[in-house]
Design a protein around this motif. Structure first.
Motif, mmCIF file in Angstrom:
data_model
loop_
_atom_site.group_PDB
_atom_site.id
_atom_site.type_symbol
_atom_site.label_atom_id
_atom_site.label_comp_id
_atom_site.label_asym_id
_atom_site.label_seq_id
_atom_site.Cartn_x
_atom_site.Cartn_y
_atom_site.Cartn_z
ATOM 1 N N MET A 111 12.839 -41.153 5.446
ATOM 2 C CA MET A 111 13.330 -40.539 4.202
ATOM 3 C C MET A 111 13.109 -41.489 3.019
ATOM 4 O O MET A 111 12.651 -41.080 1.955
ATOM 5 C CB MET A 111 14.832 -40.221 4.313
ATOM 6 C CG MET A 111 15.173 -38.969 5.075
ATOM 7 S SD MET A 111 14.467 -37.458 4.392
ATOM 8 C CE MET A 111 15.294 -37.336 2.815
ATOM 9 N N GLY A 112 13.437 -42.756 3.221
ATOM 10 C CA GLY A 112 13.284 -43.739 2.143
ATOM 11 C C GLY A 112 11.843 -43.882 1.713
ATOM 12 O O GLY A 112 11.523 -43.914 0.522
ATOM 13 N N GLU A 113 10.972 -43.939 2.711
ATOM 14 C CA GLU A 113 9.541 -44.076 2.426
ATOM 15 C C GLU A 113 9.011 -42.829 1.706
ATOM 16 O O GLU A 113 8.257 -42.919 0.736
ATOM 17 C CB GLU A 113 8.793 -44.272 3.744
ATOM 18 C CG GLU A 113 7.442 -44.898 3.577
ATOM 19 C CD GLU A 113 6.845 -45.292 4.914
ATOM 20 O OE1 GLU A 113 5.748 -44.793 5.220
ATOM 21 O OE2 GLU A 113 7.470 -46.063 5.654
ATOM 22 N N TYR A 114 9.464 -41.671 2.167
ATOM 23 C CA TYR A 114 9.061 -40.400 1.549
ATOM 24 C C TYR A 114 9.506 -40.342 0.085
ATOM 25 O O TYR A 114 8.718 -40.017 -0.812
ATOM 26 C CB TYR A 114 9.664 -39.229 2.346
ATOM 27 C CG TYR A 114 9.584 -37.903 1.637
ATOM 28 C CD1 TYR A 114 8.363 -37.236 1.499
ATOM 29 C CD2 TYR A 114 10.721 -37.318 1.079
ATOM 30 C CE1 TYR A 114 8.288 -36.021 0.823
ATOM 31 C CE2 TYR A 114 10.654 -36.109 0.404
ATOM 32 C CZ TYR A 114 9.433 -35.465 0.281
ATOM 33 O OH TYR A 114 9.358 -34.269 -0.394
ATOM 34 N N LEU A 115 10.771 -40.693 -0.165
ATOM 35 C CA LEU A 115 11.290 -40.631 -1.542
ATOM 36 C C LEU A 115 10.639 -41.696 -2.432
ATOM 37 O O LEU A 115 10.495 -41.505 -3.636
ATOM 38 C CB LEU A 115 12.819 -40.772 -1.550
ATOM 39 C CG LEU A 115 13.561 -39.605 -0.884
ATOM 40 C CD1 LEU A 115 15.049 -39.900 -0.780
ATOM 41 C CD2 LEU A 115 13.341 -38.287 -1.636
ATOM 42 N N HIS A 116 10.229 -42.802 -1.819
ATOM 43 C CA HIS A 116 9.486 -43.809 -2.580
ATOM 44 C C HIS A 116 8.135 -43.238 -3.020
ATOM 45 O O HIS A 116 7.757 -43.336 -4.184
ATOM 46 C CB HIS A 116 9.275 -45.073 -1.746
ATOM 47 C CG HIS A 116 8.287 -46.016 -2.365
ATOM 48 N ND1 HIS A 116 8.561 -46.723 -3.524
ATOM 49 C CD2 HIS A 116 7.018 -46.332 -2.031
ATOM 50 C CE1 HIS A 116 7.502 -47.434 -3.850
ATOM 51 N NE2 HIS A 116 6.552 -47.220 -2.975
ATOM 52 N N HIS A 117 7.410 -42.640 -2.082
ATOM 53 C CA HIS A 117 6.083 -42.111 -2.411
ATOM 54 C C HIS A 117 6.158 -40.904 -3.338
ATOM 55 O O HIS A 117 5.331 -40.744 -4.220
ATOM 56 C CB HIS A 117 5.314 -41.760 -1.126
ATOM 57 C CG HIS A 117 4.908 -42.986 -0.363
ATOM 58 N ND1 HIS A 117 4.116 -43.981 -0.910
ATOM 59 C CD2 HIS A 117 5.189 -43.399 0.894
ATOM 60 C CE1 HIS A 117 3.937 -44.940 -0.022
ATOM 61 N NE2 HIS A 117 4.581 -44.622 1.074
ATOM 62 N N LYS A 118 7.176 -40.064 -3.149
ATOM 63 C CA LYS A 118 7.253 -38.851 -3.957
ATOM 64 C C LYS A 118 7.840 -39.081 -5.354
ATOM 65 O O LYS A 118 7.335 -38.551 -6.333
ATOM 66 C CB LYS A 118 8.066 -37.774 -3.220
ATOM 67 C CG LYS A 118 7.974 -36.385 -3.873
ATOM 68 C CD LYS A 118 8.529 -35.310 -2.962
ATOM 69 C CE LYS A 118 8.616 -33.958 -3.648
ATOM 70 N NZ LYS A 118 7.303 -33.325 -3.852
ATOM 71 N N TYR A 119 8.904 -39.905 -5.416
ATOM 72 C CA TYR A 119 9.612 -40.064 -6.695
ATOM 73 C C TYR A 119 9.671 -41.508 -7.198
ATOM 74 O O TYR A 119 10.293 -41.781 -8.221
ATOM 75 C CB TYR A 119 11.050 -39.557 -6.575
ATOM 76 C CG TYR A 119 11.163 -38.109 -6.160
ATOM 77 C CD1 TYR A 119 10.773 -37.076 -7.016
ATOM 78 C CD2 TYR A 119 11.664 -37.781 -4.903
ATOM 79 C CE1 TYR A 119 10.892 -35.745 -6.629
ATOM 80 C CE2 TYR A 119 11.792 -36.455 -4.506
ATOM 81 C CZ TYR A 119 11.395 -35.436 -5.369
ATOM 82 O OH TYR A 119 11.506 -34.131 -4.988
ATOM 83 N N GLY A 120 9.088 -42.435 -6.448
ATOM 84 C CA GLY A 120 9.124 -43.832 -6.883
ATOM 85 C C GLY A 120 10.444 -44.546 -6.624
ATOM 86 O O GLY A 120 10.730 -45.580 -7.228
ATOM 87 N N LEU A 121 11.299 -44.009 -5.734
ATOM 88 C CA LEU A 121 12.559 -44.681 -5.400
ATOM 89 C C LEU A 121 12.269 -46.087 -4.871
ATOM 90 O O LEU A 121 11.437 -46.264 -3.990
ATOM 91 C CB LEU A 121 13.311 -43.875 -4.320
ATOM 92 C CG LEU A 121 14.566 -44.529 -3.740
ATOM 93 C CD1 LEU A 121 15.687 -44.585 -4.765
ATOM 94 C CD2 LEU A 121 15.051 -43.799 -2.491
#
Length: 309
Positions: free
Chosen positions: A139-149
């Motif tokens: 989830m963290g990796e996904y949100l990083h790639h999608k939204y720059g978290l």
């Protein structure tokens, strides 16, 4: 874990700028050492209030039910480890926070390469704890790639500390054995003598977390890294303790739940990416760890007025 980390961060960033939280009333020294608030990861609205009112910029999310305890209460583990994480992820996104979430050796399973386990490989854990941690990594990796978290995650080995009482994890024996060595001189171990697992001294764990959190984003090739220090078996740690306390007696009485979990976990961690990307290097090997733990447990027992061998 949180108290020691907060102490290190407070030295760098100022006491008032690091807020500890829990859902349990902490010991008096925690109140006197700096700001403490009640926070429940399942209460989204209250968490948001804390973030806004205190102008929070970093979140370090340690709330979790550990491996053996999680197996005894899967519904609660799912709630805290997954729903709680979702609350924190949403808030970090909403308020542009830098978010640290620890993962674990438990994020690997019997089909993962075990000696060593690399950063990227098959992960099919067999505990709700492990499943929730893999979910967190993804989830963290996904949100990083999608939204720059700015999501960061370290896979901790077994963490050995005098201040953290065993909390239902599979590597807890490696803390308990020091208390037993200095109190009764006899430790009953719930794992087989040859069960090798990755371990780390608490101060290395804290330092790795802070150094990783402070690394510039441009240096990171991954969002989740293994960190390693040493790997040992119950027999090896017992032998090292006997150099200081020759009379230590260990009885092996493997507990099927914990032994099965341990047998599905890595024997060693490959942490070459952490060493290369942000310069990770441990300070404690087995010898240093044992000497330091015996000294710390002896001090703690003496302070509490308990007998020491």
């Amino acid at each position: 874990l949180g108290v020691g980390l907060a102490d290190m961060l407070r030295k760098q960033y100022g006491t008032e700028n690091v807020i500890l939280s829990d859902i349990k009333k902490p010991p008096p020294n925690v109140y006197s050492s700096g700001p403490f608030v009640y926070a429940d990861v399942l209460d989204y609205k209250h968490l948001r209030e804390l973030i806004i009112n205190n102008r929070i910029t970093w979140l370090v999310h340690y709330s979790a039910l550990l491996s053996a305890v999680g197996e005894a209460n899967v519904a609660l583990a799912r709630k805290i480890n997954i729903t709680g994480l979702h609350n924190v992820l949403d808030l970090a996104l909403e308020h542009c926070l830098r978010l640290f979430v620890p993962s674990t050796i438990g994020a690997f399973g019997p089909s993962s390469p075990r000696d060593p386990a690399p950063d990227l490989c098959v992960q099919r854990p067999r505990t709700i704890y492990g499943v929730s941690k893999v979910h967190g990594e993804l989830m963290g990796e996904y949100l990083h790639h999608k939204y720059g978290l700015d999501f960061r995650c370290l896979r901790y080995p077994g963490v050995i500390s005098v201040n953290t009482p065993p909390g239902g994890g599979t590597t807890d024996y490696a803390v308990q054995i020091f208390h037993d060595a200095l109190s009764t001189g006899h430790h009953v171990c719930y794992l087989r003598p040859d069960t090798r697992l990755p371990m780390m001294h608490i101060s290395d764990c804290h330092r790795a977390t802070i150094e990783f959190m402070q690394s510039p984003e441009c240096q990171l090739s991954l969002r989740t890294y293994n960190i390693a220090a040493m790997s040992f078996t119950p027999e090896e740690v017992a032998q090292e303790i006997r150099k200081h306390l020759p009379h230590l007696k260990v009885t092996y009485n493997p507990d099927s739940v914990r032994q099965t979990i341990a047998d599905s976990w890595p024997i060693r961690f490959d942490d070459s990416n952490a060493r290369r990307d942000w310069g990770w290097a441990p300070a404690f090997g087995l010898e240093e760890l044992v000497a330091d733990m015996l000294r710390s447990v002896r001090e703690k027992r003496t302070d509490e007025g308990l007998p020491v061998r």
